[in-house]
Design a protein around this motif. Structure first.
Motif, short mmCIF file in Angstrom:
data_model
loop_
_atom_site.label_atom_id
_atom_site.label_comp_id
_atom_site.label_asym_id
_atom_site.label_seq_id
_atom_site.Cartn_x
_atom_site.Cartn_y
_atom_site.Cartn_z
N THR A 267 -32.52 82.42 56.63
CA THR A 267 -33.57 81.87 55.92
C THR A 267 -33.89 80.45 55.82
O THR A 267 -33.03 79.65 56.17
CB THR A 267 -33.65 82.61 54.44
OG1 THR A 267 -32.59 81.70 53.78
CG2 THR A 267 -33.33 84.04 54.41
N GLN A 268 -35.04 80.12 55.22
CA GLN A 268 -35.34 78.50 55.25
C GLN A 268 -34.34 77.83 54.38
O GLN A 268 -33.70 76.73 54.74
CB GLN A 268 -36.67 78.33 54.62
CG GLN A 268 -37.79 78.73 55.64
CD GLN A 268 -39.10 78.14 55.06
OE1 GLN A 268 -39.24 78.38 53.73
NE2 GLN A 268 -39.92 77.81 55.73
N ILE A 269 -33.84 78.67 53.23
CA ILE A 269 -32.84 78.12 52.42
C ILE A 269 -31.40 77.97 52.97
O ILE A 269 -30.27 77.18 52.81
CB ILE A 269 -32.96 78.76 50.88
CG1 ILE A 269 -33.93 78.67 50.40
CG2 ILE A 269 -31.86 78.34 50.09
CD1 ILE A 269 -34.25 79.22 49.16
N LYS A 270 -30.97 79.39 53.65
CA LYS A 270 -29.84 79.35 54.30
C LYS A 270 -29.95 79.70 55.60
O LYS A 270 -29.76 80.80 55.92
CB LYS A 270 -28.75 80.55 53.57
CG LYS A 270 -28.60 80.35 52.13
CD LYS A 270 -27.55 81.30 51.68
CE LYS A 270 -27.63 81.43 49.98
NZ LYS A 270 -28.90 81.73 49.39
N GLN A 275 -33.51 79.44 62.56
CA GLN A 275 -34.34 78.70 61.47
C GLN A 275 -34.11 77.44 61.56
O GLN A 275 -34.98 76.55 61.12
CB GLN A 275 -33.88 79.49 60.04
CG GLN A 275 -34.26 80.80 59.59
CD GLN A 275 -36.00 80.59 59.20
OE1 GLN A 275 -36.56 79.55 58.96
NE2 GLN A 275 -36.37 82.06 59.04
N CYS A 276 -32.93 77.07 62.05
CA CYS A 276 -32.32 75.66 62.17
C CYS A 276 -33.54 75.12 63.24
O CYS A 276 -34.16 74.03 63.11
CB CYS A 276 -31.05 75.28 62.69
SG CYS A 276 -30.45 73.77 63.22
N LEU A 277 -33.70 75.73 64.63
CA LEU A 277 -34.61 75.14 65.53
C LEU A 277 -36.13 75.03 65.03
O LEU A 277 -36.61 74.30 65.20
CB LEU A 277 -34.48 76.10 66.86
CG LEU A 277 -33.17 76.19 67.53
CD1 LEU A 277 -33.17 77.13 68.63
CD2 LEU A 277 -33.06 74.80 68.26
N ARG A 278 -36.44 76.25 64.19
CA ARG A 278 -37.87 76.04 63.53
C ARG A 278 -38.08 74.94 62.74
O ARG A 278 -39.31 74.58 62.63
CB ARG A 278 -37.99 77.30 62.77
CG ARG A 278 -39.43 77.51 62.12
CD ARG A 278 -39.55 79.03 61.56
NE ARG A 278 -40.68 79.03 60.77
CZ ARG A 278 -41.15 80.03 60.01
NH1 ARG A 278 -40.24 80.88 59.67
NH2 ARG A 278 -42.05 80.02 59.56
N SER A 279 -37.13 74.55 61.86
CA SER A 279 -37.16 73.34 60.92
C SER A 279 -36.94 72.14 61.62
O SER A 279 -37.30 71.05 60.84
CB SER A 279 -36.08 73.70 59.68
OG SER A 279 -36.28 74.92 59.37
N LYS A 282 -39.59 69.22 61.84
CA LYS A 282 -40.21 68.69 60.65
C LYS A 282 -38.79 68.07 59.78
O LYS A 282 -38.98 66.95 59.11
CB LYS A 282 -40.57 69.80 59.66
CG LYS A 282 -40.95 69.20 58.24
CD LYS A 282 -41.53 70.66 57.36
CE LYS A 282 -42.03 70.03 56.11
NZ LYS A 282 -42.40 71.03 55.33
N GLU A 283 -37.91 68.57 59.89
CA GLU A 283 -36.58 68.04 59.07
C GLU A 283 -35.67 67.32 60.01
O GLU A 283 -34.68 66.54 59.17
CB GLU A 283 -35.87 68.97 58.34
CG GLU A 283 -36.76 70.11 57.33
CD GLU A 283 -35.87 70.89 56.79
OE1 GLU A 283 -34.62 71.35 57.14
OE2 GLU A 283 -36.24 71.36 55.44
N GLY A 284 -35.76 67.20 61.08
CA GLY A 284 -34.72 66.55 62.12
C GLY A 284 -33.36 66.92 61.61
O GLY A 284 -32.78 67.86 61.54
N LEU A 285 -32.48 65.77 61.51
CA LEU A 285 -31.03 66.08 61.56
C LEU A 285 -30.59 66.69 60.18
O LEU A 285 -29.57 67.43 60.24
CB LEU A 285 -30.35 64.78 61.28
CG LEU A 285 -30.22 63.94 62.75
CD1 LEU A 285 -29.54 62.45 62.46
CD2 LEU A 285 -29.64 64.65 63.89
N LEU A 286 -31.46 66.75 59.19
CA LEU A 286 -31.20 67.55 58.08
C LEU A 286 -31.21 68.85 58.34
O LEU A 286 -30.53 69.73 57.64
CB LEU A 286 -32.35 67.25 56.93
CG LEU A 286 -32.16 67.81 55.60
CD1 LEU A 286 -30.73 67.65 54.92
CD2 LEU A 286 -33.21 67.73 54.86
N ALA A 287 -32.05 69.37 59.40
CA ALA A 287 -32.02 70.92 59.52
C ALA A 287 -30.69 71.19 60.17
O ALA A 287 -30.23 72.42 59.92
CB ALA A 287 -33.13 71.13 60.54
N GLY A 288 -30.19 70.45 61.05
CA GLY A 288 -28.74 70.67 61.44
C GLY A 288 -27.63 70.70 60.18
O GLY A 288 -26.89 71.60 60.26
#
Length: 310
Positions: A267-270, A275-279, A282-288
């Motif tokens: 999910t977006q939260i977990k 979902q990481c690739l999708r985010s 927008k979020e950059g390294l924070l998504a990772g």
């Protein structure tokens, strides 16, 4: 039926005062109010000592162990009511809260739990959305909350929310909140685990938007800051706890599906990998960072669950 209200609290006397004032105004008074607090919480002790205990049947319960799980279990151990209602210290139950809860339990002996909407106040802003789908666990493991946005008629759900939930004493006889859950304060998903244990035992859980509390999310004194600031520890704990709970609840095939889905998608939260690739744009390294923390929590949850199997 006798009703016990459990209110765990820690270092939030102003919020607790608002909660207790709301309990004083119930159209159906509580028979017992257990305020669960830490022995080191001097602020709350000072507040309770100055309180007129004749207005409400308050019984303070002291413990030295940190965390919401220990507090809730201490309350369950001492509760004397036929119905045990639970709310947070930063919530204020509306006037008909206990009356409506009692009405539901009296209407059907198969009902094991009742909860409702928590109207979330963020400063001067009231979250006023509307969702029909509330408190469900999908077959592959996605948990739908939305308790703070629920509308419509009372209906059966899989999950009740900790700020607004109540249980029939006979339904939870011998059941306690899961001590395997991680966290030094909130220990998120303890309500998920408790609810699903009742569902697994065959009890009905009812969500009624009219059984309402006003919720004023207050400061937490642990690693979980409600997502305001990213904490890898909080996310690892949340993923760990949810993983244990769902592995307990699901049969073998659904466990496999859940592990695959949570790892690959999430999910977006977990987040899982997709979902990481999708985010990422927008979020950059924070998504990772979020993905890594989520997957670490899933893995650690799996290990904790396997360990308990012996």
């Amino acid at each position: 039926m006798r009703i016990t209200v459990i209110v765990p609290t820690y270092r939030r006397p102003k919020d607790l005062e608002r909660c207790l004032e709301a309990l004083e105004k119930q159209t159906r008074p509580a028979d017992e109010v257990l305020v669960i607090l830490r022995d080191t919480d001097a602020e709350t002790w000072a507040f309770l000592e100055a309180l007129n205990l004749e207005v409400l049947p308050i019984r303070p319960v002291t413990l030295s162990i940190p965390g919401q799980v220990a507090a809730l279990n201490a309350g369950l151990d001492r509760a004397q009511g036929d119905i045990i209602a639970i709310t947070d210290d930063d919530a204020a139950p509306r006037g008909n809260w206990l009356a409506d809860i009692e009405t539901h339990f009296l209407s059907d002996h198969r009902i094991g739990g009742v909860g409702g909407r928590d109207w979330v106040h963020l400063g001067n802003y009231l979250e006023n959305g509307a969702r029909e789908r509330v408190g469900r666990v999908q077959w592959y493991g996605r948990v739908i909350g939305n308790h703070h946005l629920g509308v419509g008629l009372p209906r059966e759900v899989d999950v009740l929310k900790g700020a607004n939930m109540s249980y029939r004493r006979t339904a939870i006889s011998g059941l306690r909140f899961d001590q395997r859950l991680r966290g030094t304060g909130a220990q998120v998903h303890n309500d998920l685990g408790f609810s699903l244990a009742l569902r697994k035992a065959g009890w009905k859980l009812i969500y009624d938007p009219g059984v309402a509390v006003d919720h004023y999310p207050a400061q937490r004194f642990d690693e979980d800051q409600r997502g305001i600031v990213f904490s890898d520890t909080a996310l690892i704990n949340a993923a760990h706890n949810e993983t244990i709970v769902l592995l307990d609840y699901f049969p073998v095939l659904q466990r496999i599906i859940f592990i695959v889905w949570s790892t690959l998608v999430g999910t977006q939260i977990k987040p899982g990998f997709l979902q990481c690739l999708r985010s990422f744009p927008k979020e950059g390294l924070l998504a990772g960072q979020k993905c890594l923390a989520s997957l670490r929590g899933r893995w650690q949850g799996w290990l904790s669950w396997k360990k308990c199997l012996g």
